[in-house]
Write a protein that holds these residues in place. Structure first.
Motif, PDB file in Angstrom:
ATOM      1  N   MET A  16       1.403  -1.400  -0.190  1.00  0.00           N
ATOM      2  CA  MET A  16      -0.259   0.022   0.393  1.00  0.00           C
ATOM      3  C   MET A  16       0.495   1.255   0.005  1.00  0.00           C
ATOM      4  SD  MET A  16      -2.705  -0.763   2.693  1.00  0.00           S
ATOM      5  CE  MET A  16      -3.843   0.483   2.293  1.00  0.00           C
ATOM      6  N   PRO A  17       0.501   2.134  -1.037  1.00  0.00           N
ATOM      7  CA  PRO A  17       1.485   3.692  -0.541  1.00  0.00           C
ATOM      8  C   PRO A  17       1.203   4.778   0.412  1.00  0.00           C
ATOM      9  CG  PRO A  17      -1.042   3.287  -2.132  1.00  0.00           C
ATOM     10  CD  PRO A  17      -0.722   2.609  -1.035  1.00  0.00           C
ATOM     11  N   ARG A  18       2.229   5.350   0.378  1.00  0.00           N
ATOM     12  CA  ARG A  18       1.789   6.288   1.534  1.00  0.00           C
ATOM     13  C   ARG A  18       1.809   7.251   0.774  1.00  0.00           C
ATOM     14  NH1 ARG A  18       7.187  10.099   2.654  1.00  0.00           N
ATOM     15  NH2 ARG A  18       6.748  10.951   4.587  1.00  0.00           N
ATOM     16  N   ARG A  19       0.574   8.434   1.662  1.00  0.00           N
ATOM     17  CA  ARG A  19      -0.046   9.200   1.157  1.00  0.00           C
ATOM     18  C   ARG A  19       1.355  11.108   1.654  1.00  0.00           C
ATOM     19  NH1 ARG A  19      -2.282  13.831   2.411  1.00  0.00           N
ATOM     20  NH2 ARG A  19      -4.417  14.598   0.147  1.00  0.00           N
ATOM     21  N   ARG A  20       1.114  11.077  -0.121  1.00  0.00           N
ATOM     22  CA  ARG A  20       2.682  12.317   0.353  1.00  0.00           C
ATOM     23  C   ARG A  20       2.126  13.608   1.140  1.00  0.00           C
ATOM     24  NH1 ARG A  20       4.417  14.166  -5.130  1.00  0.00           N
ATOM     25  NH2 ARG A  20       1.770  13.392  -5.175  1.00  0.00           N
ATOM     26  N   ALA A  21       2.493  14.653   2.120  1.00  0.00           N
ATOM     27  CA  ALA A  21       1.657  15.794   2.813  1.00  0.00           C
ATOM     28  C   ALA A  21       1.718  16.558   1.410  1.00  0.00           C
ATOM     29  CB  ALA A  21       2.354  16.228   3.906  1.00  0.00           C
ATOM     30  N   THR A  22       0.994  16.927   0.274  1.00  0.00           N
ATOM     31  CA  THR A  22       0.687  17.163  -0.886  1.00  0.00           C
ATOM     32  C   THR A  22       0.103  18.616  -0.604  1.00  0.00           C
ATOM     33  OG1 THR A  22      -1.855  16.614  -1.038  1.00  0.00           O
ATOM     34  CG2 THR A  22       0.755  15.518  -2.117  1.00  0.00           C
ATOM     35  N   HIS A  23      -0.185  19.350   0.635  1.00  0.00           N
ATOM     36  CA  HIS A  23      -0.178  20.881   0.837  1.00  0.00           C
ATOM     37  C   HIS A  23       0.037  21.094   2.189  1.00  0.00           C
ATOM     38  CE1 HIS A  23      -4.352  19.105  -0.507  1.00  0.00           C
ATOM     39  NE2 HIS A  23      -4.417  19.936  -1.241  1.00  0.00           N
ATOM     40  N   ALA A  24       1.589  20.551   2.862  1.00  0.00           N
ATOM     41  CA  ALA A  24       2.149  21.374   3.696  1.00  0.00           C
ATOM     42  C   ALA A  24       2.666  22.173   2.583  1.00  0.00           C
ATOM     43  CB  ALA A  24       2.993  20.100   3.568  1.00  0.00           C
ATOM     44  N   GLY A  25       3.419  23.619   2.868  1.00  0.00           N
ATOM     45  CA  GLY A  25       4.112  24.345   2.887  1.00  0.00           C
ATOM     46  C   GLY A  25       3.411  25.083   2.230  1.00  0.00           C
ATOM     47  N   ASP A  26       1.744  25.326   1.822  1.00  0.00           N
ATOM     48  CA  ASP A  26       0.841  26.095   1.810  1.00  0.00           C
ATOM     49  C   ASP A  26       0.143  26.132   2.477  1.00  0.00           C
ATOM     50  OD1 ASP A  26      -0.985  27.110   0.024  1.00  0.00           O
ATOM     51  OD2 ASP A  26      -1.077  25.815  -1.482  1.00  0.00           O
ATOM     52  N   TRP A  27      -0.731  25.048   2.760  1.00  0.00           N
ATOM     53  CA  TRP A  27      -1.710  25.214   3.423  1.00  0.00           C
ATOM     54  C   TRP A  27      -1.763  25.169   4.861  1.00  0.00           C
ATOM     55  CZ3 TRP A  27      -7.309  24.740   2.647  1.00  0.00           C
ATOM     56  CH2 TRP A  27      -8.324  24.370   1.273  1.00  0.00           C
ATOM     57  N   TYR A  28      -0.319  25.029   5.497  1.00  0.00           N
ATOM     58  CA  TYR A  28       0.448  25.193   6.847  1.00  0.00           C
ATOM     59  C   TYR A  28       1.429  24.670   6.544  1.00  0.00           C
ATOM     60  CZ  TYR A  28       0.462  19.694   5.901  1.00  0.00           C
ATOM     61  OH  TYR A  28       0.188  18.295   5.494  1.00  0.00           O
ATOM     62  N   SER A  29       2.422  25.278   7.629  1.00  0.00           N
ATOM     63  CA  SER A  29       3.826  25.346   7.268  1.00  0.00           C
ATOM     64  C   SER A  29       3.822  23.581   7.317  1.00  0.00           C
ATOM     65  CB  SER A  29       4.274  25.506   8.702  1.00  0.00           C
ATOM     66  OG  SER A  29       5.811  25.906   8.737  1.00  0.00           O
ATOM     67  N   GLY A  30       5.797  23.115   6.368  1.00  0.00           N
ATOM     68  CA  GLY A  30       6.140  22.589   5.213  1.00  0.00           C
ATOM     69  C   GLY A  30       7.401  21.702   6.636  1.00  0.00           C
ATOM     70  N   SER A  31       7.058  23.130   7.545  1.00  0.00           N
ATOM     71  CA  SER A  31       8.908  22.710   8.403  1.00  0.00           C
ATOM     72  C   SER A  31       8.319  22.464   9.788  1.00  0.00           C
ATOM     73  CB  SER A  31       9.273  24.264   9.137  1.00  0.00           C
ATOM     74  OG  SER A  31      10.343  23.929   9.516  1.00  0.00           O
ATOM     75  N   ARG A  32       8.782  20.731  10.345  1.00  0.00           N
ATOM     76  CA  ARG A  32       8.676  20.330  11.541  1.00  0.00           C
ATOM     77  C   ARG A  32       8.712  21.322  12.465  1.00  0.00           C
ATOM     78  NH1 ARG A  32      11.493  14.855  13.912  1.00  0.00           N
ATOM     79  NH2 ARG A  32      10.052  14.377  15.829  1.00  0.00           N
ATOM     80  N   ASN A  33       9.283  21.736  13.087  1.00  0.00           N
ATOM     81  CA  ASN A  33       9.704  23.125  14.199  1.00  0.00           C
ATOM     82  C   ASN A  33       8.690  24.217  13.658  1.00  0.00           C
ATOM     83  OD1 ASN A  33      11.705  21.645  15.188  1.00  0.00           O
ATOM     84  ND2 ASN A  33      13.570  22.351  14.410  1.00  0.00           N
ATOM     85  N   GLN A  34       8.571  24.995  12.763  1.00  0.00           N
ATOM     86  CA  GLN A  34       7.634  25.883  12.786  1.00  0.00           C
ATOM     87  C   GLN A  34       6.590  25.217  12.984  1.00  0.00           C
ATOM     88  OE1 GLN A  34       7.709  28.213   8.981  1.00  0.00           O
ATOM     89  NE2 GLN A  34       5.947  28.725   9.570  1.00  0.00           N
ATOM     90  N   LEU A  35       5.655  23.987  12.549  1.00  0.00           N
ATOM     91  CA  LEU A  35       4.156  23.640  12.876  1.00  0.00           C
ATOM     92  C   LEU A  35       4.141  23.228  13.738  1.00  0.00           C
ATOM     93  CD1 LEU A  35       1.915  22.716  11.104  1.00  0.00           C
ATOM     94  CD2 LEU A  35       3.140  20.820  10.757  1.00  0.00           C
ATOM     95  N   ASP A  36       5.210  22.793  14.250  1.00  0.00           N
ATOM     96  CA  ASP A  36       5.556  21.934  15.963  1.00  0.00           C
ATOM     97  C   ASP A  36       4.485  23.596  17.168  1.00  0.00           C
ATOM     98  OD1 ASP A  36       5.050  19.476  17.914  1.00  0.00           O
ATOM     99  OD2 ASP A  36       6.782  21.428  18.797  1.00  0.00           O
ATOM    100  N   GLY A  37       5.856  24.757  16.600  1.00  0.00           N
ATOM    101  CA  GLY A  37       5.476  24.936  17.253  1.00  0.00           C
ATOM    102  C   GLY A  37       4.229  26.145  16.945  1.00  0.00           C
ATOM    103  N   GLU A  38       3.357  26.312  16.276  1.00  0.00           N
ATOM    104  CA  GLU A  38       2.327  27.039  15.829  1.00  0.00           C
ATOM    105  C   GLU A  38       0.959  26.407  16.034  1.00  0.00           C
ATOM    106  OE1 GLU A  38       2.581  28.859  11.866  1.00  0.00           O
ATOM    107  OE2 GLU A  38       1.935  27.840  11.914  1.00  0.00           O
ATOM    108  N   LEU A  39       1.074  24.865  16.040  1.00  0.00           N
ATOM    109  CA  LEU A  39       0.148  23.683  16.938  1.00  0.00           C
ATOM    110  C   LEU A  39       0.300  24.103  18.695  1.00  0.00           C
ATOM    111  CD1 LEU A  39       0.347  20.540  14.890  1.00  0.00           C
ATOM    112  CD2 LEU A  39      -1.455  22.592  14.686  1.00  0.00           C
ATOM    113  N   THR A  40       1.564  23.987  19.157  1.00  0.00           N
ATOM    114  CA  THR A  40       1.963  24.293  20.331  1.00  0.00           C
ATOM    115  C   THR A  40       0.970  25.593  21.377  1.00  0.00           C
ATOM    116  OG1 THR A  40       3.991  22.713  20.816  1.00  0.00           O
ATOM    117  CG2 THR A  40       3.183  24.011  22.440  1.00  0.00           C
TER     118      THR A  40
END
Length: 296
Positions: free
Chosen positions: A1-25
């Motif tokens: 079974m395939p892996r679904r890519r995070a196709t909306h990262a970097g557009d609809w939400y941050s593609g940066s792990r650290n930035q996204l984690d900080g915003e969600l926190t």
């Protein structure tokens, strides 16, 4: 079974792990919720810069320590779909870490013969489910090896059809280790959405009329009455894009109540916002709401 890519990262939400984690926190820290054991939530799916704070209220209501399975229900925006389909992916990429499919539950759902496949191309084009994945990953971060997800894309489903799905989904809702995440925005108002209804309230600002229209729908959802919600949609044509996933949830709660007459289900909305305040007919906005289902 395939892996679904995070196709909306970097557009609809941050593609940066650290930035996204900080915003969600940050959003979760600012959310207030009286509930810590949600069995289902309704969560928006716009760009997180618009709806991240609203979504935090629902996700903060989930108890990660007791959650073993998350069922994500989202509408199909770009591909017409009759009934419901299951994602064909085994993993779902997020900037934080990959979410893993509950293949056993997926196999059980296929046995009902009610579900079709949602192919990877259409899955990666659809944003309604993906926009829930970063928050799921964040909330479950400390328990990431203890849970799996099931992604269900909801297409054209009538009330009678929803009741058939409810019979299959009810055992999952009855499981206290399962949480449903229902993906939906609320009113899409303005000429670009072909919807300019103010429900007869012409003596107040447009944004307030939109609020009242949405609140009426939210009150109807809180009644946990699928017929009443269908009637509200018929009367107002409110552009709630996740109306069918919501209808599916309501039908499943009704099925649960019928099978468990001593059980008590309660739905409460916790937060509501709009992308902008419409003042003129030429303006437009999208509404967001976050709500929680508890079962005792």
């Amino acid at each position: 079974m395939p892996r679904r890519r995070a196709t909306h990262a970097g557009d609809w939400y941050s593609g940066s792990r650290n930035q996204l984690d900080g915003e969600l926190t940050k959003w979760l820290s600012h959310a207030e919720t009286p509930v810590t054991s949600a069995r289902a939530i309704i969560s928006p799916h716009a760009g997180l810069v618009y709806c991240g704070q609203t979504g935090a209220h629902g996700f903060k209501s989930i108890n990660p320590a007791t959650t073993r399975r998350i069922i994500v229900l989202g509408p199909s925006h770009k591909k017409y779909l009759s009934g419901c389909a299951l994602s064909k992916c085994s993993k779902f990429e997020t900037p934080l870490y990959d979410l893993v499919t509950d293949s056993e539950t997926v196999a059980q759902l296929y046995k009902s013969e009610l579900f079709t496949d949602f192919d990877v191309y259409d899955d990666e084009n659809e944003h309604s489910l993906e926009m829930q994945y970063p928050y799921i990953a964040k909330v479950m971060q400390g328990y990431k090896d203890n849970f799996k997800i099931v992604s269900i894309i909801v297409g054209d489903v009538s009330l009678d059809h929803a009741k058939k799905y409810a019979k299959v989904l009810e055992p999952l809702l009855a499981d206290p280790h399962t949480v449903f995440v229902v993906s939906s925005d609320f009113c899409h108002w303005g000429s670009r959405f072909s919807y300019c209804n103010v429900n007869g309230e012409t003596n107040i600002p447009i944004w307030q009329a939109i609020t009242n229209l949405d609140k009426l729908g939210m009150d109807t959802i809180e009644s946990l009455n699928s017929v009443a919600f269908q009637s509200y949609l018929s009367k107002t044509s409110n552009t709630i894009c996740g109306r069918r996933p919501i209808l599916l949830l309501l039908a499943t709660v009704e099925e649960h109540s019928a099978r468990n007459p001593n059980s008590k289900s309660k739905f409460s909305f916790l937060h509501y916002s709009q992308s902008s305040k419409c003042m003129r007919p030429s303006d437009s906005s999208v509404s967001y709401a976050s709500g929680v289902l508890t079962i005792s």
